[in-house]
Design an enzyme around this catalytic site. Sequence first.
Site, PDB file in Angstrom:
ATOM      1  N   SER A   1       0.823  -1.200   0.000  1.00  0.00           N
ATOM      2  CA  SER A   1       0.000   0.000   0.000  1.00  0.00           C
ATOM      3  C   SER A   1       0.868   1.265   0.000  1.00  0.00           C
ATOM      4  O   SER A   1       1.677   1.460  -0.895  1.00  0.00           O
ATOM      5  CB  SER A   1      -0.960  -0.035   1.197  1.00  0.00           C
ATOM      6  OG  SER A   1      -1.990   0.912   1.057  1.00  0.00           O
TER       7      SER A   1
ATOM      8  N   ASP B   1      -9.778  -5.209  -4.273  1.00  0.00           N
ATOM      9  CA  ASP B   1      -9.160  -4.389  -3.234  1.00  0.00           C
ATOM     10  C   ASP B   1     -10.148  -3.265  -2.908  1.00  0.00           C
ATOM     11  O   ASP B   1     -10.518  -2.492  -3.785  1.00  0.00           O
ATOM     12  CB  ASP B   1      -7.837  -3.826  -3.776  1.00  0.00           C
ATOM     13  CG  ASP B   1      -7.039  -3.029  -2.759  1.00  0.00           C
ATOM     14  OD1 ASP B   1      -7.646  -2.400  -1.876  1.00  0.00           O
ATOM     15  OD2 ASP B   1      -5.806  -3.020  -2.874  1.00  0.00           O
TER      16      ASP B   1
ATOM     17  N   HIS C   1      -7.219  -6.071   0.127  1.00  0.00           N
ATOM     18  CA  HIS C   1      -6.095  -5.133   0.148  1.00  0.00           C
ATOM     19  C   HIS C   1      -4.858  -5.649   0.910  1.00  0.00           C
ATOM     20  O   HIS C   1      -3.748  -5.600   0.402  1.00  0.00           O
ATOM     21  CB  HIS C   1      -6.539  -3.788   0.751  1.00  0.00           C
ATOM     22  CG  HIS C   1      -5.460  -2.762   0.749  1.00  0.00           C
ATOM     23  ND1 HIS C   1      -4.876  -2.301  -0.424  1.00  0.00           N
ATOM     24  CD2 HIS C   1      -4.826  -2.108   1.761  1.00  0.00           C
ATOM     25  CE1 HIS C   1      -3.942  -1.413  -0.124  1.00  0.00           C
ATOM     26  NE2 HIS C   1      -3.890  -1.277   1.190  1.00  0.00           N
TER      27      HIS C   1
END
Length: 259
Positions: free
Chosen positions: A93, A194, A224
């Site tokens: 991320s 996600d 995610h």
Amino acid sequence: MPVLPGAEPFRHEGGEVGVLLCHGFTGSPQSLRPWARYLAERGLTVSLPLLPGHGTRWEDMQLTGWQDWYAEVDRELRILRERCAQVFVAGLSMGGALALRLAAKHGATVQGVAVVNPAGKVHGLSAYALPVARHLVRTTKGIASDIAREGSAELGYDRVPLHAAHSLRNFFKLVDGELPQVTQPLLLLRSPRDHVVPPADSARILGRVSSTDVTEVLLEQSYHVATLDHDADRIFEESFAFIGRLAPSVGKEGTTAGG
């Protein structure tokens, strides 16, 4: 403030190939610890730092910004470079964005980049309201634990501090401008389902980097936080194979991929 149990940084002294792992926004090293352990068990030197303002309480994060988070991973990378002959950067991320900036800034001293569901933009109308909203509202709802796997949870804040979110938005703009400076081999692993980072972020990264050696892997069974999800083993195996392809000494020292 004491660090939350499980959010502690992870370090392992292994061989001459090093990997720096960067965790995500409002998350902690807990989300990447299984990945770090997997690489450490196979003879790599691994660093997984705790980013400033993370792993304690969201009020602490309110006082930090992207400069603090980047400075921490930059420092860890420099330590790894002194210790290891070859160094790779990886992240989840926002950690993916941190890894990409390290690659852009450190050039040939970074051998390769592996990112999982990398974030590249704060999306939605709320992004445009951040400069003002952060002075009126302290937090919004959290983004942690977007995981498909039953019983798996991410150790992260249940609130997002808006001052930090505003800084993150500025950081993403900065990284977007630096993506053409990324020339290293790139492994990008992403989850089509996600709920935090849309596919557009990965597409933009792939479209803007200058890397010619690019591999994209779809994580069909995960959300995610794929490093704690159904495709975790695939991430670990693909990243180790990627490192092994670029650093031939991997597998010839310590234990091999077979354990």
